[in-house]
Write a protein that holds these residues in place. Structure first.
Motif, PDB file in Angstrom:
ATOM      1  N   SER A  25       0.587  -1.226  -0.079  1.00  0.00           N
ATOM      2  CA  SER A  25       0.036  -0.040   0.308  1.00  0.00           C
ATOM      3  C   SER A  25       1.609   1.242   0.060  1.00  0.00           C
ATOM      4  CB  SER A  25      -1.082  -0.025   0.915  1.00  0.00           C
ATOM      5  OG  SER A  25      -0.151  -0.236   3.090  1.00  0.00           O
ATOM      6  N   ASN A  26       1.568   0.771   0.060  1.00  0.00           N
ATOM      7  CA  ASN A  26       3.173   2.264   0.329  1.00  0.00           C
ATOM      8  C   ASN A  26       4.556   1.606  -0.357  1.00  0.00           C
ATOM      9  OD1 ASN A  26       5.070   4.332   0.614  1.00  0.00           O
ATOM     10  ND2 ASN A  26       3.534   4.425   2.418  1.00  0.00           N
ATOM     11  N   THR A  27       5.002   1.643  -1.104  1.00  0.00           N
ATOM     12  CA  THR A  27       5.743   1.022  -1.800  1.00  0.00           C
ATOM     13  C   THR A  27       7.042   1.748  -1.417  1.00  0.00           C
ATOM     14  OG1 THR A  27       5.740   2.024  -3.651  1.00  0.00           O
ATOM     15  CG2 THR A  27       4.842   0.283  -4.158  1.00  0.00           C
ATOM     16  N   SER A  28       7.231   3.024  -0.748  1.00  0.00           N
ATOM     17  CA  SER A  28       8.113   3.435   0.162  1.00  0.00           C
ATOM     18  C   SER A  28       8.751   2.778   1.290  1.00  0.00           C
ATOM     19  CB  SER A  28       7.781   4.526   0.055  1.00  0.00           C
ATOM     20  OG  SER A  28       6.810   5.543   0.710  1.00  0.00           O
ATOM     21  N   GLU A  29       7.420   1.903   2.221  1.00  0.00           N
ATOM     22  CA  GLU A  29       8.291   1.394   3.364  1.00  0.00           C
ATOM     23  C   GLU A  29       7.883   0.145   2.862  1.00  0.00           C
ATOM     24  OE1 GLU A  29       5.730   4.210   5.783  1.00  0.00           O
ATOM     25  OE2 GLU A  29       4.259   2.201   5.297  1.00  0.00           O
ATOM     26  N   TRP A  30       9.114  -0.541   4.175  1.00  0.00           N
ATOM     27  CA  TRP A  30       9.211  -2.138   4.242  1.00  0.00           C
ATOM     28  C   TRP A  30       8.745  -2.413   5.374  1.00  0.00           C
ATOM     29  CZ3 TRP A  30      12.144  -4.115   0.118  1.00  0.00           C
ATOM     30  CH2 TRP A  30      12.899  -3.446  -1.086  1.00  0.00           C
ATOM     31  N   PHE A  31       8.352  -4.159   5.313  1.00  0.00           N
ATOM     32  CA  PHE A  31       7.819  -4.856   6.794  1.00  0.00           C
ATOM     33  C   PHE A  31       8.414  -5.843   6.723  1.00  0.00           C
ATOM     34  CE2 PHE A  31       5.067  -6.324   3.756  1.00  0.00           C
ATOM     35  CZ  PHE A  31       5.039  -7.824   3.719  1.00  0.00           C
ATOM     36  N   ILE A  32       8.969  -6.517   7.766  1.00  0.00           N
ATOM     37  CA  ILE A  32       9.725  -7.869   8.399  1.00  0.00           C
ATOM     38  C   ILE A  32       8.807  -9.358   7.880  1.00  0.00           C
ATOM     39  CG2 ILE A  32      10.975  -9.224   9.356  1.00  0.00           C
ATOM     40  CD1 ILE A  32      12.370  -6.183  10.233  1.00  0.00           C
ATOM     41  N   MET A  33       8.943 -10.266   7.192  1.00  0.00           N
ATOM     42  CA  MET A  33       8.588 -11.261   6.922  1.00  0.00           C
ATOM     43  C   MET A  33       9.579 -11.708   7.538  1.00  0.00           C
ATOM     44  SD  MET A  33       5.454 -12.692   6.471  1.00  0.00           S
ATOM     45  CE  MET A  33       5.055 -11.985   5.139  1.00  0.00           C
ATOM     46  N   LEU A  34       8.868 -12.821   8.706  1.00  0.00           N
ATOM     47  CA  LEU A  34       9.771 -13.938   9.430  1.00  0.00           C
ATOM     48  C   LEU A  34       9.086 -15.532   8.837  1.00  0.00           C
ATOM     49  CD1 LEU A  34      10.069 -12.956  12.991  1.00  0.00           C
ATOM     50  CD2 LEU A  34      11.895 -12.917  10.815  1.00  0.00           C
ATOM     51  N   HIS A  35       9.673 -17.028   8.617  1.00  0.00           N
ATOM     52  CA  HIS A  35       9.723 -18.376   8.446  1.00  0.00           C
ATOM     53  C   HIS A  35       9.661 -19.357   9.474  1.00  0.00           C
ATOM     54  CE1 HIS A  35       8.102 -16.324   4.901  1.00  0.00           C
ATOM     55  NE2 HIS A  35       9.671 -16.045   3.911  1.00  0.00           N
ATOM     56  N   LYS A  36       9.373 -19.659  10.011  1.00  0.00           N
ATOM     57  CA  LYS A  36       9.078 -21.066  10.610  1.00  0.00           C
ATOM     58  C   LYS A  36      10.040 -21.827  10.325  1.00  0.00           C
ATOM     59  CE  LYS A  36       7.522 -20.927  14.869  1.00  0.00           C
ATOM     60  NZ  LYS A  36       6.023 -21.406  15.976  1.00  0.00           N
ATOM     61  N   LYS A  37      10.452 -22.825  11.155  1.00  0.00           N
ATOM     62  CA  LYS A  37      10.459 -24.670  10.652  1.00  0.00           C
ATOM     63  C   LYS A  37       9.197 -25.150   9.770  1.00  0.00           C
ATOM     64  CE  LYS A  37      14.901 -25.682  13.623  1.00  0.00           C
ATOM     65  NZ  LYS A  37      15.240 -25.990  14.025  1.00  0.00           N
ATOM     66  N   THR A  38       8.023 -24.773  10.226  1.00  0.00           N
ATOM     67  CA  THR A  38       6.800 -25.614  10.420  1.00  0.00           C
ATOM     68  C   THR A  38       6.434 -24.893   9.529  1.00  0.00           C
ATOM     69  OG1 THR A  38       5.963 -22.956  11.349  1.00  0.00           O
ATOM     70  CG2 THR A  38       6.432 -26.344  13.059  1.00  0.00           C
ATOM     71  N   GLY A  39       7.520 -24.226   8.603  1.00  0.00           N
ATOM     72  CA  GLY A  39       6.264 -23.680   7.093  1.00  0.00           C
ATOM     73  C   GLY A  39       5.229 -22.441   7.121  1.00  0.00           C
ATOM     74  N   LYS A  40       4.997 -21.989   8.714  1.00  0.00           N
ATOM     75  CA  LYS A  40       4.243 -20.614   8.481  1.00  0.00           C
ATOM     76  C   LYS A  40       5.630 -19.623   8.769  1.00  0.00           C
ATOM     77  CE  LYS A  40       1.351 -22.546  11.941  1.00  0.00           C
ATOM     78  NZ  LYS A  40       0.016 -23.026  12.496  1.00  0.00           N
ATOM     79  N   SER A  41       5.031 -18.538   7.770  1.00  0.00           N
ATOM     80  CA  SER A  41       5.202 -17.218   7.804  1.00  0.00           C
ATOM     81  C   SER A  41       4.214 -15.618   8.914  1.00  0.00           C
ATOM     82  CB  SER A  41       5.255 -16.950   6.397  1.00  0.00           C
ATOM     83  OG  SER A  41       5.429 -17.356   5.430  1.00  0.00           O
ATOM     84  N   PHE A  42       5.285 -15.086   9.380  1.00  0.00           N
ATOM     85  CA  PHE A  42       5.360 -13.994   9.969  1.00  0.00           C
ATOM     86  C   PHE A  42       5.048 -12.625   9.631  1.00  0.00           C
ATOM     87  CE2 PHE A  42       4.675 -18.096  12.430  1.00  0.00           C
ATOM     88  CZ  PHE A  42       3.230 -17.837  13.090  1.00  0.00           C
ATOM     89  N   MET A  43       4.177 -12.002   9.491  1.00  0.00           N
ATOM     90  CA  MET A  43       5.080 -10.211   9.754  1.00  0.00           C
ATOM     91  C   MET A  43       4.911 -10.086  10.899  1.00  0.00           C
ATOM     92  SD  MET A  43       1.511  -8.916   7.051  1.00  0.00           S
ATOM     93  CE  MET A  43       2.514  -6.911   7.268  1.00  0.00           C
ATOM     94  N   LEU A  44       6.413  -9.284  11.235  1.00  0.00           N
ATOM     95  CA  LEU A  44       6.780  -8.991  12.501  1.00  0.00           C
ATOM     96  C   LEU A  44       6.398  -7.444  12.791  1.00  0.00           C
ATOM     97  CD1 LEU A  44       8.863  -9.445  14.666  1.00  0.00           C
ATOM     98  CD2 LEU A  44      10.305  -7.999  13.484  1.00  0.00           C
ATOM     99  N   ALA A  45       6.003  -7.679  14.071  1.00  0.00           N
ATOM    100  CA  ALA A  45       4.852  -6.735  14.690  1.00  0.00           C
ATOM    101  C   ALA A  45       5.505  -6.056  16.304  1.00  0.00           C
ATOM    102  CB  ALA A  45       3.462  -7.503  14.748  1.00  0.00           C
ATOM    103  N   ASN A  46       5.408  -4.907  16.495  1.00  0.00           N
ATOM    104  CA  ASN A  46       5.627  -4.908  17.755  1.00  0.00           C
ATOM    105  C   ASN A  46       4.713  -5.965  18.892  1.00  0.00           C
ATOM    106  OD1 ASN A  46       7.460  -2.422  16.787  1.00  0.00           O
ATOM    107  ND2 ASN A  46       5.105  -1.496  16.799  1.00  0.00           N
ATOM    108  N   ASP A  47       4.819  -5.018  19.780  1.00  0.00           N
ATOM    109  CA  ASP A  47       4.293  -5.916  21.460  1.00  0.00           C
ATOM    110  C   ASP A  47       3.082  -5.255  21.644  1.00  0.00           C
ATOM    111  OD1 ASP A  47       6.089  -7.660  21.690  1.00  0.00           O
ATOM    112  OD2 ASP A  47       7.032  -6.193  22.880  1.00  0.00           O
ATOM    113  N   ASP A  48       2.833  -4.272  20.488  1.00  0.00           N
ATOM    114  CA  ASP A  48       0.994  -3.546  21.013  1.00  0.00           C
ATOM    115  C   ASP A  48       0.508  -3.830  19.451  1.00  0.00           C
ATOM    116  OD1 ASP A  48       2.308  -1.697  19.177  1.00  0.00           O
ATOM    117  OD2 ASP A  48       2.332   0.064  19.682  1.00  0.00           O
ATOM    118  N   ASP A  49       1.357  -4.641  19.034  1.00  0.00           N
ATOM    119  CA  ASP A  49       0.676  -5.699  17.505  1.00  0.00           C
ATOM    120  C   ASP A  49      -0.246  -5.084  15.810  1.00  0.00           C
ATOM    121  OD1 ASP A  49      -0.348  -8.014  18.162  1.00  0.00           O
ATOM    122  OD2 ASP A  49      -1.691  -8.439  18.957  1.00  0.00           O
ATOM    123  N   SER A  50       1.322  -4.281  16.448  1.00  0.00           N
ATOM    124  CA  SER A  50       1.129  -2.764  15.182  1.00  0.00           C
ATOM    125  C   SER A  50       2.636  -3.428  14.517  1.00  0.00           C
ATOM    126  CB  SER A  50       1.298  -1.572  15.649  1.00  0.00           C
ATOM    127  OG  SER A  50       2.650  -1.479  16.522  1.00  0.00           O
TER     128      SER A  50
END
Length: 76
Positions: A25-50
């Motif tokens: 939605s904003n190509t000037s910004e980046w986010f982090i995607m993490l992958h677990k051994k189980t094959g699941k992927s997650f976007m990294l969030a702060n502890d307040d869930d943003s």
């Protein structure tokens, strides 16, 4: 995945890969995607869930390094 949980998963060696991906939605910004051994992927969030999003890739790379990764895949 919250940052605190990602740190726990990293210590337990359950995370296998980190990616930096452009925000669709904003190509000037980046986010982090993490992958677990189980094959699941997650976007990294702060502890307040943003989702951690930044236009400063160096800042995101320091977060990736703090999780114990020595490298990350960058999608341009």
């Amino acid at each position: 995945m919250k940052l605190s949980r990602a740190r726990q998963q990293s210590v337990m060696k359950n995370l296998i890969e980190a990616e930096l991906i452009r925000n669709p939605s904003n190509t000037s910004e980046w986010f982090i995607m993490l992958h677990k051994k189980t094959g699941k992927s997650f976007m990294l969030a702060n502890d307040d869930d943003s989702i951690i999003v930044s236009s400063d890739m160096e800042q995101l790379l320091s977060v990736v390094k703090s999780l114990g990764f020595r490298q990350a895949i960058v999608h341009t």
